[in-house]
Design a protein around this motif. Structure first.
Motif, PDB file in Angstrom:
ATOM      1  N   PHE A 451       0.830  -1.201   0.000  1.00 48.00           N
ATOM      2  CA  PHE A 451       0.000   0.000   0.000  1.00 48.00           C
ATOM      3  C   PHE A 451       0.870   1.259   0.000  1.00 48.00           C
ATOM      4  O   PHE A 451       1.720   1.437   0.872  1.00 48.00           O
ATOM      5  CB  PHE A 451      -0.927   0.022   1.215  1.00 48.00           C
ATOM      6  N   SER A 452       0.610   2.155  -0.940  1.00 43.95           N
ATOM      7  CA  SER A 452       1.439   3.360  -1.061  1.00 43.95           C
ATOM      8  C   SER A 452       1.237   4.339   0.090  1.00 43.95           C
ATOM      9  O   SER A 452       2.087   5.198   0.328  1.00 43.95           O
ATOM     10  CB  SER A 452       1.164   4.057  -2.396  1.00 43.95           C
ATOM     11  N   PHE A 453       0.121   4.221   0.833  1.00 46.83           N
ATOM     12  CA  PHE A 453      -0.058   5.141   1.958  1.00 46.83           C
ATOM     13  C   PHE A 453       0.882   4.821   3.122  1.00 46.83           C
ATOM     14  O   PHE A 453       0.913   5.545   4.121  1.00 46.83           O
ATOM     15  CB  PHE A 453      -1.518   5.188   2.432  1.00 46.83           C
ATOM     16  N   ASN A 454       1.669   3.744   2.991  1.00 40.84           N
ATOM     17  CA  ASN A 454       2.698   3.438   3.988  1.00 40.84           C
ATOM     18  C   ASN A 454       4.099   3.805   3.514  1.00 40.84           C
ATOM     19  O   ASN A 454       5.083   3.474   4.171  1.00 40.84           O
ATOM     20  CB  ASN A 454       2.661   1.948   4.349  1.00 40.84           C
ATOM     21  N   PHE A 455       4.211   4.494   2.372  1.00 40.56           N
ATOM     22  CA  PHE A 455       5.516   4.834   1.809  1.00 40.56           C
ATOM     23  C   PHE A 455       5.980   6.180   2.370  1.00 40.56           C
ATOM     24  O   PHE A 455       5.998   7.196   1.675  1.00 40.56           O
ATOM     25  CB  PHE A 455       5.447   4.898   0.287  1.00 40.56           C
ATOM     26  N   ASP A 456       6.396   6.186   3.615  1.00 35.32           N
ATOM     27  CA  ASP A 456       6.835   7.427   4.254  1.00 35.32           C
ATOM     28  C   ASP A 456       8.231   7.832   3.811  1.00 35.32           C
ATOM     29  O   ASP A 456       9.150   7.017   3.782  1.00 35.32           O
ATOM     30  CB  ASP A 456       6.840   7.262   5.775  1.00 35.32           C
ATOM     31  N   SER A 457       8.380   9.121   3.512  1.00 32.43           N
ATOM     32  CA  SER A 457       9.698   9.738   3.361  1.00 32.43           C
ATOM     33  C   SER A 457       9.869  10.726   4.508  1.00 32.43           C
ATOM     34  O   SER A 457       8.928  10.976   5.262  1.00 32.43           O
ATOM     35  CB  SER A 457       9.816  10.444   2.009  1.00 32.43           C
ATOM     36  N   ALA A 458      11.057  11.290   4.621  1.00 31.82           N
ATOM     37  CA  ALA A 458      11.331  12.216   5.713  1.00 31.82           C
ATOM     38  C   ALA A 458      11.811  13.557   5.179  1.00 31.82           C
ATOM     39  O   ALA A 458      12.361  13.654   4.076  1.00 31.82           O
ATOM     40  CB  ALA A 458      12.387  11.636   6.650  1.00 31.82           C
ATOM     41  N   SER A 459      11.577  14.585   5.973  1.00 31.78           N
ATOM     42  CA  SER A 459      12.128  15.903   5.722  1.00 31.78           C
ATOM     43  C   SER A 459      12.749  16.383   7.024  1.00 31.78           C
ATOM     44  O   SER A 459      12.349  15.962   8.113  1.00 31.78           O
ATOM     45  CB  SER A 459      11.039  16.874   5.262  1.00 31.78           C
ATOM     46  N   GLY A 460      13.733  17.262   6.904  1.00 32.26           N
ATOM     47  CA  GLY A 460      14.459  17.730   8.089  1.00 32.26           C
ATOM     48  C   GLY A 460      15.805  17.052   8.232  1.00 32.26           C
ATOM     49  O   GLY A 460      16.639  17.476   9.027  1.00 32.26           O
ATOM     50  N   ILE A 461      16.008  15.965   7.463  1.00 36.68           N
ATOM     51  CA  ILE A 461      17.288  15.269   7.415  1.00 36.68           C
ATOM     52  C   ILE A 461      17.677  15.052   5.948  1.00 36.68           C
ATOM     53  O   ILE A 461      16.819  14.973   5.077  1.00 36.68           O
ATOM     54  CB  ILE A 461      17.256  13.912   8.152  1.00 36.68           C
ATOM     55  N   ILE A 462      18.975  14.953   5.698  1.00 35.97           N
ATOM     56  CA  ILE A 462      19.491  14.642   4.366  1.00 35.97           C
ATOM     57  C   ILE A 462      19.902  13.177   4.371  1.00 35.97           C
ATOM     58  O   ILE A 462      20.689  12.749   5.223  1.00 35.97           O
ATOM     59  CB  ILE A 462      20.709  15.523   4.014  1.00 35.97           C
TER      60      ILE A 462
END
Length: 576
Positions: A451-462
């Motif tokens: 399920f694509s709604f579980n494809f988390d990315s992050a921001s605030g880190i490189i």
């Protein structure tokens, strides 16, 4: 005279026998996972579309002309969330009768059942809806913690043409894995199989029904979530708990119609009409009675394509005012975008769509790191005027925003679990970049394996994600976004939605390794309104926005990832 008397006696005997033996035909119709699709109009994309209660109403009207009172109409939950038509009467107009109750009463539903997305609307909304329904809403495994009683009626008895029908309703017990406790405060959700065993015994002993129907807001194929919740256990319950004549399923949005054997070797029909009112489940029960005793049952099921029916003219006329009110609501301009944003790039790297959500989450919470996923598979918000309707594409669900404390190690584990769900382990440059499954047919198209709604990315880190590495070894966090060091032992404030914060997708439990019972202790703040509300307010305040990708992460090695991304994009979405 003797011969005439004998004939008369024989006729009387034949009449008595034929009068004692009769046949009763019942038709059960199930809707499930309507998700606010009340009208034959998509208020999000603003165009006509299929399914809807309006079309179901037309079908039911025709069937009632044939079956009369012997037609039993049942809804299996998740009717209060999805389209803006539901949202408006959940949270904007709370004084009027809820549109779902009004429509279901109009259509003369006999029974309703609770779904997890109904619970997601919160006590105020679903309690109001339940009160306004002219039929019982069931939930045998929803327990009031104050006195251990059932919060809703566990089962309901219907009498039709001398036949006694018992209908037992249950919901998937995994609610605590998805929804914050304030939405279901004072409640507990018990295991479905244990609940079924308890109530089947009570129903048999107390009611002695001719038919027992299970209405389960739970899909067909069981799996264990967080080592404790049996989700999608409908077939499992039908197989293991004797007594059901047939089971109406829902929740997983997957059509099904088949017979399975239960523990006694009896054949049990299980049926699921998927979602959005595109199909209904139709179960025909033919009973042969001898002197009021059921001697024989014949149960058959099929799925009816509702898209072949026109919307009911009477229904549309009756609810024309509500239709116009919702259409005006979603058409209101709240701001404008200078760029078109789409979820497609989010699967291949940093994207303007998801980074816009990241930006808001970081600003609202003051967190250092944000997690977010594309909640719609393929959604677009075009440059120019942004309307209320666009907010349902930007953010599909009514999730709250949490701020949690996570260590650097837990953040890395979280991301490893996320990328393991959607990035492939590439062995050669010709492999897929993403985890894809071929669709049926010869067009070469693909769909996501998970399920694509579980494809988390992050921001605030490189960080980078190395697709030539196996699951669990892909993510390398290089620094914070401001180029200061990222530390594995340091605790960080992290912004994420309430579904994820409660354990949804198991990124926090399996990935970060936090026991589910400890998740509450990590939450330091929560919004009191859903994220969509804050996104709307943010756009209204800024008036004109230019969403851009922040480029905080990428797939590597680039020479493999970039051409593979092009190929996979065509496989998923067709030629651009």
């Amino acid at each position: 005279m003797k011969r005439t008397a004998i004939v008369f006696v024989l006729l009387l005997i034949f009449y008595d026998i034929s009068a004692a033996i009769r046949e009763v035909k019942l038709r059960f119709i199930e809707t499930s996972d309507i998700h606010g699709n009340y009208f034959p109009y998509n208020f999000i994309d603003q165009h006509e579309w299929g399914g809807s209660l309006a079309r179901v109403c037309n079908f039911v009207q025709g069937e009632r002309e044939i079956y009369g009172e012997n037609l039993i109409l049942i809804d299996n939950g998740d009717i209060l969330q999805g389209q803006p038509s539901a949202y408006y009467y959940n949270y904007i107009d709370t004084a009027s009768i809820h549109i779902a109750a009004d429509m279901m009463n109009y259509m003369k539903y006999d029974i309703g059942n609770m779904g997890n997305h109904d619970v997601e609307t919160g006590h105020t909304v679903y309690d109001r809806w339940i009160r306004q329904c002219n039929f019982p809403v069931l939930g045998a495994n929803i327990i009031r913690t104050s006195d251990e009683s059932t919060y809703l009626k566990p089962y309901h008895i219907i009498q039709r043409d001398g036949i006694k029908i018992a209908v037992l309703g249950m919901i998937t017990p995994a609610i605590p894995a998805w929804l914050s406790e304030n939405l279901w405060k004072g409640l507990r959700f018990e295991d479905m199989e244990a609940t079924a065993r308890k109530w089947i015994k009570i129903i048999r002993e107390k009611e002695s029904p001719d038919i027992i129907v299970g209405v389960f807001h739970s899909g067909k194929d069981a799996s264990t979530m967080m080592d404790k919740y049996r989700e999608n256990a409908s077939a499992e319950v039908a197989r293991n708990v004797s007594g059901f004549d047939f089971v109406l399923m829902g929740h997983d949005h997957r059509r099904a119609c088949e017979k399975i054997l239960n523990a006694d070797g009896d054949s049990i029909l299980i049926i699921d009409p998927a979602s959005n009112g595109r199909l209904v489940a139709c179960v025909d029960v033919v009973l042969t009675l001898d002197d009021k005793v059921v001697e024989k049952k014949n149960i058959t099921g099929r799925l009816i394509d509702i898209d072949t029916y026109e919307p009911s003219k009477e229904f549309m006329q009756r609810f024309n005012t509500q239709y116009d009110i919702v259409k005006n609501f979603v058409s209101r301009k709240i701001g404008s975008f200078t760029e078109t944003i789409n979820t497609r790039p989010a699967y291949f790297g940093s994207s303007a769509f998801i980074d816009f959500i990241h930006t808001l989450q970081l600003q609202l919470t003051g967190a250092e790191i944000s997690f977010a996923a594309p909640l719609s598979f393929d959604a677009t918000i075009y440059k120019g005027d942004v309307k209320v309707s666009d907010m349902f594409n930007l953010y599909k669900y009514e999730n709250m925003l949490y701020t949690m404390m996570l260590s650097g190690t837990e953040i890395k584990g979280y991301l490893e679990e996320s990328y393991a769900l959607w990035s492939n382990y590439m062995k050669s440059p010709s492999d897929h970049l993403l985890l894809l499954t071929k669709k049926e047919g010869d067009d070469g198209r693909c769909t996501f394996t998970n399920f694509s709604f579980n494809f988390d990315s992050a921001s605030g880190i490189i960080y980078t994600v190395d697709v030539t590495k196996p699951a669990g070894e892909k993510v390398t966090i290089l620094s914070m976004a401001d180029r200061t060091p990222f530390e594995m032992n340091k605790m960080y404030k992290v912004a994420l939605n309430s579904y994820r914060g409660n354990g949804g997708g198991e990124l926090l439990t399996k990935g970060a390794g936090i026991p589910v019972e400890q998740l509450k202790d990590r939450i330091i703040a929560s919004t009191d309104k859903d994220l969509r509300f804050y996104l709307m307010k943010y756009i209204e305040e800024k008036k004109v926005l230019s969403p851009q990708p922040m480029n905080h992460w990428m797939f590597v090695p680039i020479q493999w990832a970039v051409p593979a991304a092009r190929r996979d994009s065509v496989c998923l979405f067709g030629e651009n």
